[in-house]
Scaffold this motif. Structure first.
Motif, PDB file in Angstrom:
ATOM      1  N   ASN A 149       0.815  -1.219   0.000  1.00 61.71           N
ATOM      2  CA  ASN A 149       0.000   0.000   0.000  1.00 61.71           C
ATOM      3  C   ASN A 149       0.847   1.267   0.000  1.00 61.71           C
ATOM      4  O   ASN A 149       0.441   2.284  -0.576  1.00 61.71           O
ATOM      5  CB  ASN A 149      -0.947   0.012   1.207  1.00 61.71           C
ATOM      6  CG  ASN A 149      -2.125  -0.928   1.027  1.00 61.71           C
ATOM      7  OD1 ASN A 149      -2.612  -1.111  -0.080  1.00 61.71           O
ATOM      8  ND2 ASN A 149      -2.572  -1.536   2.108  1.00 61.71           N
ATOM      9  N   ALA A 150       2.007   1.211   0.646  1.00 66.00           N
ATOM     10  CA  ALA A 150       2.871   2.391   0.687  1.00 66.00           C
ATOM     11  C   ALA A 150       3.310   2.788  -0.720  1.00 66.00           C
ATOM     12  O   ALA A 150       3.419   3.972  -1.035  1.00 66.00           O
ATOM     13  CB  ALA A 150       4.078   2.118   1.568  1.00 66.00           C
ATOM     14  N   ILE A 177      -0.415   9.518  -4.022  1.00 68.12           N
ATOM     15  CA  ILE A 177      -1.580  10.123  -3.359  1.00 68.12           C
ATOM     16  C   ILE A 177      -1.160  10.754  -2.035  1.00 68.12           C
ATOM     17  O   ILE A 177      -1.632  11.838  -1.673  1.00 68.12           O
ATOM     18  CB  ILE A 177      -2.678   9.063  -3.131  1.00 68.12           C
ATOM     19  CG1 ILE A 177      -3.109   8.484  -4.481  1.00 68.12           C
ATOM     20  CG2 ILE A 177      -3.876   9.659  -2.395  1.00 68.12           C
ATOM     21  CD1 ILE A 177      -3.905   7.220  -4.389  1.00 68.12           C
ATOM     22  N   PHE A 178      -0.245  10.077  -1.334  1.00 70.44           N
ATOM     23  CA  PHE A 178       0.261  10.632  -0.081  1.00 70.44           C
ATOM     24  C   PHE A 178       0.996  11.951  -0.316  1.00 70.44           C
ATOM     25  O   PHE A 178       1.065  12.797   0.582  1.00 70.44           O
ATOM     26  CB  PHE A 178       1.201   9.637   0.611  1.00 70.44           C
ATOM     27  CG  PHE A 178       0.542   8.369   1.051  1.00 70.44           C
ATOM     28  CD1 PHE A 178      -0.780   8.381   1.471  1.00 70.44           C
ATOM     29  CD2 PHE A 178       1.226   7.163   1.051  1.00 70.44           C
ATOM     30  CE1 PHE A 178      -1.412   7.213   1.878  1.00 70.44           C
ATOM     31  CE2 PHE A 178       0.612   5.997   1.464  1.00 70.44           C
ATOM     32  CZ  PHE A 178      -0.710   6.024   1.876  1.00 70.44           C
ATOM     33  N   LYS A 188      -8.775  10.535   5.395  1.00 70.43           N
ATOM     34  CA  LYS A 188      -9.016  11.941   5.105  1.00 70.43           C
ATOM     35  C   LYS A 188      -7.947  12.439   4.136  1.00 70.43           C
ATOM     36  O   LYS A 188      -6.834  11.916   4.078  1.00 70.43           O
ATOM     37  CB  LYS A 188      -9.014  12.773   6.386  1.00 70.43           C
ATOM     38  CG  LYS A 188      -7.715  12.737   7.164  1.00 70.43           C
ATOM     39  CD  LYS A 188      -7.817  13.538   8.468  1.00 70.43           C
ATOM     40  CE  LYS A 188      -8.060  15.013   8.177  1.00 70.43           C
ATOM     41  NZ  LYS A 188      -7.998  15.829   9.426  1.00 70.43           N
ATOM     42  N   PHE A 189      -8.317  13.465   3.373  1.00 67.95           N
ATOM     43  CA  PHE A 189      -7.444  13.988   2.332  1.00 67.95           C
ATOM     44  C   PHE A 189      -7.433  15.511   2.381  1.00 67.95           C
ATOM     45  O   PHE A 189      -8.368  16.138   2.881  1.00 67.95           O
ATOM     46  CB  PHE A 189      -7.918  13.525   0.947  1.00 67.95           C
ATOM     47  CG  PHE A 189      -8.068  12.032   0.814  1.00 67.95           C
ATOM     48  CD1 PHE A 189      -7.008  11.249   0.409  1.00 67.95           C
ATOM     49  CD2 PHE A 189      -9.279  11.406   1.112  1.00 67.95           C
ATOM     50  CE1 PHE A 189      -7.129   9.872   0.291  1.00 67.95           C
ATOM     51  CE2 PHE A 189      -9.428  10.044   0.995  1.00 67.95           C
ATOM     52  CZ  PHE A 189      -8.348   9.261   0.586  1.00 67.95           C
ATOM     53  N   ASN A 190      -6.354  16.086   1.833  1.00 69.80           N
ATOM     54  CA  ASN A 190      -6.266  17.548   1.779  1.00 69.80           C
ATOM     55  C   ASN A 190      -7.229  18.146   0.770  1.00 69.80           C
ATOM     56  O   ASN A 190      -7.772  19.231   0.985  1.00 69.80           O
ATOM     57  CB  ASN A 190      -4.836  17.984   1.430  1.00 69.80           C
ATOM     58  CG  ASN A 190      -3.944  18.081   2.649  1.00 69.80           C
ATOM     59  OD1 ASN A 190      -4.423  17.974   3.785  1.00 69.80           O
ATOM     60  ND2 ASN A 190      -2.666  18.279   2.438  1.00 69.80           N
ATOM     61  N   LYS A 221      -9.509  15.915  -5.055  1.00 74.87           N
ATOM     62  CA  LYS A 221      -8.824  15.184  -6.131  1.00 74.87           C
ATOM     63  C   LYS A 221      -8.072  13.972  -5.585  1.00 74.87           C
ATOM     64  O   LYS A 221      -8.048  12.909  -6.207  1.00 74.87           O
ATOM     65  CB  LYS A 221      -7.860  16.112  -6.858  1.00 74.87           C
ATOM     66  CG  LYS A 221      -7.184  15.476  -8.075  1.00 74.87           C
ATOM     67  CD  LYS A 221      -6.076  16.363  -8.615  1.00 74.87           C
ATOM     68  CE  LYS A 221      -6.618  17.673  -9.138  1.00 74.87           C
ATOM     69  NZ  LYS A 221      -5.555  18.503  -9.789  1.00 74.87           N
ATOM     70  N   ALA A 222      -7.454  14.132  -4.425  1.00 74.44           N
ATOM     71  CA  ALA A 222      -6.705  13.023  -3.827  1.00 74.44           C
ATOM     72  C   ALA A 222      -7.633  11.877  -3.450  1.00 74.44           C
ATOM     73  O   ALA A 222      -7.287  10.705  -3.590  1.00 74.44           O
ATOM     74  CB  ALA A 222      -5.939  13.521  -2.601  1.00 74.44           C
ATOM     75  N   SER A 223      -8.821  12.208  -2.983  1.00 78.07           N
ATOM     76  CA  SER A 223      -9.802  11.189  -2.619  1.00 78.07           C
ATOM     77  C   SER A 223     -10.231  10.381  -3.842  1.00 78.07           C
ATOM     78  O   SER A 223     -10.382   9.158  -3.784  1.00 78.07           O
ATOM     79  CB  SER A 223     -11.025  11.848  -1.979  1.00 78.07           C
ATOM     80  OG  SER A 223     -12.030  10.890  -1.709  1.00 78.07           O
TER      81      SER A 223
END
Length: 376
Positions: A101-102, A108-109, A287-289, A292-294
Motif C-alpha cells: 500500500n505504501a 496520493i500521499f 481523510k485527504f487535503n 482530487k486526492a480522494s
C-alpha cells in the motif's frame, strides 16, 4: 689486399690489427649485468599497475553491466496469454500477491505534503461561478462537454441546501470534472502502455516509466498482463453513484471535514473516527487535503485491491469485446465494497438509474481557456 683463398688465424689477425693501432675483442656470451636499481623499478611499476587495475576493475564491471542490461527488455507475456485464451486454455488472469500500500498510494500521499491555502467557497459563490462560466448539467448531457472547473473542497453548508435536486446537481457539478481529470490521466497512461506492448524492445525511459507504474498498481514480476487489467478507468456514472452513496450527496462529516468522497477505511495514519463506532473497532475513514486526492485513492483502490478482482475481470472482458464500460453491470461486482454486500450494489444501480448518471459516461473534459482560468 687479401686473397679470398688466404685465411688468418685469430692470433695473426689480432697481431696484424695491433700494428695499425686497432684492437680485436671477442664478443662475450655472458649476459649483461643488471643495473643495481633495475629490479626496484620493475617492482614499483608492477605495483602501480596492480593498484590501477584494482581501482578501475569495479568501474569497468559496472559499465559492462549497464551496457548489457540496457539491451534487456521487459518481458511481455500479455500476447502469449491472449493466444492461450483464444485456444481455450486457462490462464491466471491476475497476480495473487499482496500489494504494498505504501507504494500503491505513494503519489496520493504526496498530496498530503503539499501545503494548501485553499479557501472553502460557500454554495452560493460556487453556483454563481458555474453560472458565470455557463456550466450546467443540461448542456453537459446534450453536448457531452464539461468545463474544467477544479474545486478542492465541498461547501460546508451542503446539508443546509433545502432542495434535494439542487443539492444533487451542485454535488455532481463539483466532482464531475475531477473524476474526468483522473480518468484522462489513466487513459493517457493506458495509451502509452499499449504503445510499449507493441514494441519488442523498450527504451530506458520506457523501462523507468513501467517500473513506476508497476509500483503504483501493485504489480510484481513485471507482469504486463496484470498491469493492463488494472490500469483502466472507472465509469463516471459508477464513481458519482458511489460518492453519492458514501457521502449522502456531499453532506457527510467525512466529506466536509476530510474530503473523503468514498468512505475508504484506514487502520493507520490520518483518518476520522466514525461516531458511535464500537470500541473494538480500530478503523478510521481516510481523510485527504483535497477532493482530487480522494478520487485518485478511490480509483487506485478499485484497480488494485483483491476484493475487486472480479470487477476488473468483467471490465477487461468488456474491453476485449470492444464494448462500452457498463456501470450497471460492473456495479454487481462491488458487493465487497460495503458490509451490506449485494444490497449495496442494488442501491448503487438505483442511484445510477434514478439520476440518469449514465448520461455522463461519454462526456469529455474541455481544455481550460485563459478566460475560464481568470474566472476561476
Amino acid at each position: 689486399m687479401f686473397s679470398k683463398k688466404n685465411s688468418f688465424s685469430l692470433a695473426e689477425a689480432k697481431k696484424f690489427l695491433n700494428k695499425r693501432g686497432l684492437k680485436l675483442f671477442k664478443k662475450s656470451l655472458e649476459p649483461k649485468l643488471h643495473h643495481p636499481f633495475k629490479s626496484l623499478y620493475y617492482t614499483f611499476f608492477s605495483g602501480v599497475i596492480i593498484i590501477m587495475l584494482s581501482f578501475f576493475s569495479p568501474i569497468f564491471v559496472t559499465y559492462k553491466n549497464e551496457i548489457f542490461s540496457s539491451s534487456k527488455e521487459v518481458k511481455n507475456n500479455s500476447k502469449i496469454k491472449l493466444e492461450k485464451v483464444l485456444k481455450g486454455e486457462s490462464i491466471e488472469e491476475e497476480q495473487q500477491e499482496e500489494i504494498n500500500n505504501a507504494q500503491v498510494f505513494e503519489d496520493i500521499f504526496e498530496y498530503e505534503n503539499i501545503p494548501t491555502d485553499t479557501v472553502r467557497l460557500n454554495a452560493s459563490t460556487i453556483e454563481q461561478l458555474f453560472k458565470d462560466t455557463d456550466y450546467n448539467l443540461d448542456d453537459v448531457r446534450k453536448k457531452k462537454f464539461v468545463k474544467p472547473i477544479n474545486l478542492n473542497l465541498l461547501p460546508s453548508e451542503m446539508k443546509m441546501i433545502g432542495s434535494s435536486e439542487k443539492r444533487k446537481r451542485l454535488f455532481i457539478q463539483i466532482i464531475l470534472p475531477l473524476i474526468l481529470e483522473e480518468n484522462n490521466q489513466i487513459i493517457a497512461s493506458r495509451t502509452k502502455l499499449f504503445s510499449i506492448l507493441n514494441k519488442s524492445n523498450n527504451s530506458e525511459a520506457e523501462k523507468q516509466w513501467l517500473k513506476m507504474k508497476f509500483k503504483q498498481y501493485g504489480v510484481k514480476k513485471n507482469d504486463l498482463f496484470t498491469l493492463k487489467m488494472r490500469m483502466d478507468v472507472v465509469p463516471v456514472s459508477l464513481a458519482i453513484a458511489q460518492a453519492a452513496k458514501e457521502t449522502g450527496w456531499g453532506t457527510s462529516r467525512f466529506a466536509i471535514e476530510g474530503n473523503a468522497l468514498f468512505g475508504q477505511w484506514t487502520y493507520s495514519g490520518a483518518g476520522l473516527k466514525p461516531k458511535g463506532a464500537d470500541n473494538d473497532k480500530t478503523h478510521k475513514v481516510m481523510k485527504f487535503n483535497i477532493l482530487k486526492a480522494s478520487i485518485r485513492a478511490y480509483e487506485r483502490n478499485l484497480n488494485t485491491h483483491s476484493s475487486y478482482k472480479k470487477f476488473r475481470k468483467a471490465r477487461a472482458i468488456m474491453r476485449d469485446n470492444d464494448e462500452k464500460l457498463d456501470s450497471l453491470l460492473l456495479a454487481d461486482y462491488l458487493d465487497l465494497y460495503a458490509e451490506t454486500g449485494k444490497e449495496y450494489t442494488v442501491i448503487l444501480k438505483k442511484i445510477i438509474q434514478q439520476n440518469s448518471l449514465t448520461d455522463f459516461d461519454g462526456v469529455k473534459l474541455m481544455p481550460i481557456t485563459k478566460k475560464l482560468k481568470n474566472l476561476i
